[in-house]
Design an enzyme around this catalytic site. Sequence first.
Site, mmCIF file in Angstrom:
data_model
loop_
_atom_site.group_PDB
_atom_site.id
_atom_site.type_symbol
_atom_site.label_atom_id
_atom_site.label_comp_id
_atom_site.label_asym_id
_atom_site.label_seq_id
_atom_site.Cartn_x
_atom_site.Cartn_y
_atom_site.Cartn_z
ATOM 1 N N ASP A 11 6.043 7.776 2.042
ATOM 2 C CA ASP A 11 4.671 8.027 1.550
ATOM 3 C C ASP A 11 3.836 8.668 2.661
ATOM 4 O O ASP A 11 2.813 8.130 3.101
ATOM 5 C CB ASP A 11 4.006 6.739 1.050
ATOM 6 C CG ASP A 11 3.811 5.677 2.126
ATOM 7 O OD1 ASP A 11 2.869 4.870 1.992
ATOM 8 O OD2 ASP A 11 4.574 5.671 3.116
ATOM 9 N N ASP A 16 5.337 8.027 8.569
ATOM 10 C CA ASP A 16 6.439 8.547 7.749
ATOM 11 C C ASP A 16 6.874 9.917 8.265
ATOM 12 O O ASP A 16 8.054 10.246 8.266
ATOM 13 C CB ASP A 16 5.995 8.710 6.299
ATOM 14 C CG ASP A 16 5.516 7.440 5.660
ATOM 15 O OD1 ASP A 16 4.372 7.035 5.970
ATOM 16 O OD2 ASP A 16 6.277 6.835 4.883
ATOM 17 N N ASN A 40 0.360 5.468 0.957
ATOM 18 C CA ASN A 40 -0.753 5.829 1.844
ATOM 19 C C ASN A 40 -1.751 6.750 1.142
ATOM 20 O O ASN A 40 -2.930 6.769 1.469
ATOM 21 C CB ASN A 40 -0.216 6.525 3.094
ATOM 22 C CG ASN A 40 0.499 5.576 4.020
ATOM 23 O OD1 ASN A 40 0.061 4.434 4.206
ATOM 24 N ND2 ASN A 40 1.618 6.013 4.579
ATOM 25 N N THR A 125 10.295 4.043 3.468
ATOM 26 C CA THR A 125 9.238 3.785 4.448
ATOM 27 C C THR A 125 7.863 3.690 3.783
ATOM 28 O O THR A 125 6.834 3.819 4.454
ATOM 29 C CB THR A 125 9.203 4.889 5.532
ATOM 30 O OG1 THR A 125 8.920 6.150 4.894
ATOM 31 C CG2 THR A 125 10.527 4.975 6.272
ATOM 32 N N PHE A 167 1.292 -3.603 4.178
ATOM 33 C CA PHE A 167 0.868 -2.623 3.178
ATOM 34 C C PHE A 167 1.971 -2.267 2.175
ATOM 35 O O PHE A 167 1.742 -2.274 0.964
ATOM 36 C CB PHE A 167 0.382 -1.339 3.872
ATOM 37 C CG PHE A 167 -0.027 -0.256 2.913
ATOM 38 C CD1 PHE A 167 0.889 0.695 2.492
ATOM 39 C CD2 PHE A 167 -1.320 -0.199 2.410
ATOM 40 C CE1 PHE A 167 0.525 1.690 1.589
ATOM 41 C CE2 PHE A 167 -1.697 0.786 1.509
ATOM 42 C CZ PHE A 167 -0.774 1.732 1.084
ATOM 43 N N ASN A 168 3.169 -1.903 2.636
ATOM 44 C CA ASN A 168 4.214 -1.423 1.718
ATOM 45 C C ASN A 168 4.595 -2.485 0.696
ATOM 46 O O ASN A 168 4.874 -2.176 -0.459
ATOM 47 C CB ASN A 168 5.456 -0.979 2.490
ATOM 48 C CG ASN A 168 5.250 0.327 3.222
ATOM 49 O OD1 ASN A 168 4.389 1.123 2.862
ATOM 50 N ND2 ASN A 168 6.028 0.538 4.272
ATOM 51 N N HIS A 241 5.279 2.684 12.880
ATOM 52 C CA HIS A 241 6.149 1.828 12.072
ATOM 53 C C HIS A 241 7.433 2.516 11.581
ATOM 54 O O HIS A 241 8.532 2.077 11.876
ATOM 55 C CB HIS A 241 5.399 1.320 10.830
ATOM 56 C CG HIS A 241 4.018 0.819 11.079
ATOM 57 N ND1 HIS A 241 3.738 -0.458 11.554
ATOM 58 C CD2 HIS A 241 2.804 1.418 10.898
ATOM 59 C CE1 HIS A 241 2.430 -0.617 11.655
ATOM 60 N NE2 HIS A 241 1.826 0.498 11.261
ATOM 61 N N ASP A 242 7.279 3.559 10.803
ATOM 62 C CA ASP A 242 8.371 4.028 9.947
ATOM 63 C C ASP A 242 9.602 4.569 10.657
ATOM 64 O O ASP A 242 10.730 4.311 10.208
ATOM 65 C CB ASP A 242 7.833 5.079 8.964
ATOM 66 C CG ASP A 242 6.900 4.454 7.948
ATOM 67 O OD1 ASP A 242 6.050 5.176 7.403
ATOM 68 O OD2 ASP A 242 7.010 3.234 7.707
HETATM 69 O O1 RIB Z 1 2.234 -1.190 7.064
HETATM 70 C C1 RIB Z 1 2.707 0.025 7.572
HETATM 71 C C2 RIB Z 1 3.405 0.802 6.516
HETATM 72 O O2 RIB Z 1 2.505 1.117 5.443
HETATM 73 C C3 RIB Z 1 3.900 2.164 7.001
HETATM 74 O O3 RIB Z 1 5.018 2.550 6.262
HETATM 75 C C4 RIB Z 1 2.744 3.063 6.706
HETATM 76 O O4 RIB Z 1 3.139 4.439 6.574
HETATM 77 C C5 RIB Z 1 2.302 2.525 5.376
HETATM 78 O O5 RIB Z 1 3.139 3.098 4.386
HETATM 79 CA CA CA Z 2 4.971 4.708 5.162
#
Ligand code: RIB
Ligand code: CA
Length: 319
Positions: A11, A16, A40, A125, A167-168, A241-242
């Site tokens: 996303d 990402d 996102n 991701t 979040f994901n 993160h990703d």
């Molecule tokens: O919490 C971080 C994740 O949520 C990452 O993948 C960021 O790109 C969002 O998608």
């Molecule tokens: Ca992401």
Amino acid sequence: MTPIPVILDCDPGHDDAFALLLAAAHPAVDLLAITTVAGNAPVGKTALNARRVCTVAGIGGVPVAAGLARPLHGAGITAPEIHGASGLDGPGFGEPAVPLDPRDAITLIRETLLGHPGPVTLVPTGPLSNIAAFLLAHPELAAERVDRIVLMGGSTGRGNRTPAAEFNIAADPEAADIVFSSGLDVTMIGLNVSHQVPASAEVLTRLRALGTPLAEVCADLLTFYGAAYREVFGLAAPPLHDPLTVAHLVAPGLVSTVPAAVAVELTGTHTRGATVVDLDGVTGRPANARVGTGVDAAAFWDLIVDAVRTLGARGPLTG
Ligand code: RIB
Ligand code: CA
């Protein structure tokens, strides 16, 4: 060594974008397809952003398809406070030279798996809506042709969308529950790991020193992303993160993992979307995932800088 066949479901999203760059650049990965999902930003924007990143990074010949526009249940969530209105604010992007594949993401995943001679690794991701929808629609194909799922999401500790939920997972808890209940080989790399790889000023200096247009785009992405993390979370540097998912694939051991039972909270008033990770085995539930616990941060950043150097030397796609 035979490259690992990968489908990246993302996303984009600043982090990402770096997962995409690493997957495209590293010789240990054969990037078969890119699917995008609402997260996102709305799915139309995440698909456009994936095409933009492929264009500036010279990533051609990899189909990009758009997937689900909303979670399996309820309304979706987005993160413009982190990624901007476009989902990839910071640099200016021209028109993408990569077309949007006419197939939807689930069809592209299905056809990619059918068309590949062996099992394929799924690297989500973003929210797990596309992956869950694929598992629901094609369970036999998934069991036969999905080698493993290495996802960024969840946390063994606090969340970032709510105090409990990352979040994901928060974006589509039901989808996450389907993935963790699938019986497939699932690796979860969560916030407890990703916050060990903040994109520091030193990383930006290393990127800018590469001296290519792509490196400038990457540094500009991290500059915007870093300002957002300072504003929203008061962090000095943003966790990237990703790309930890791809790094884990190409450098086994770079991310340390332990087997654990992961449950996704679906009903908690204050905890919906939490990944409840039984690290101590107190529930008696069998492990259903390998859960990330640590990372060699220096090695991770070397992979990121090397990927940008490799792709930057090739130049952008020119339509
Ligand atoms: O919490 C971080 C994740 O949520 C990452 O993948 C960021 O790109 C969002 O998608
Ligand atoms: Ca992401």
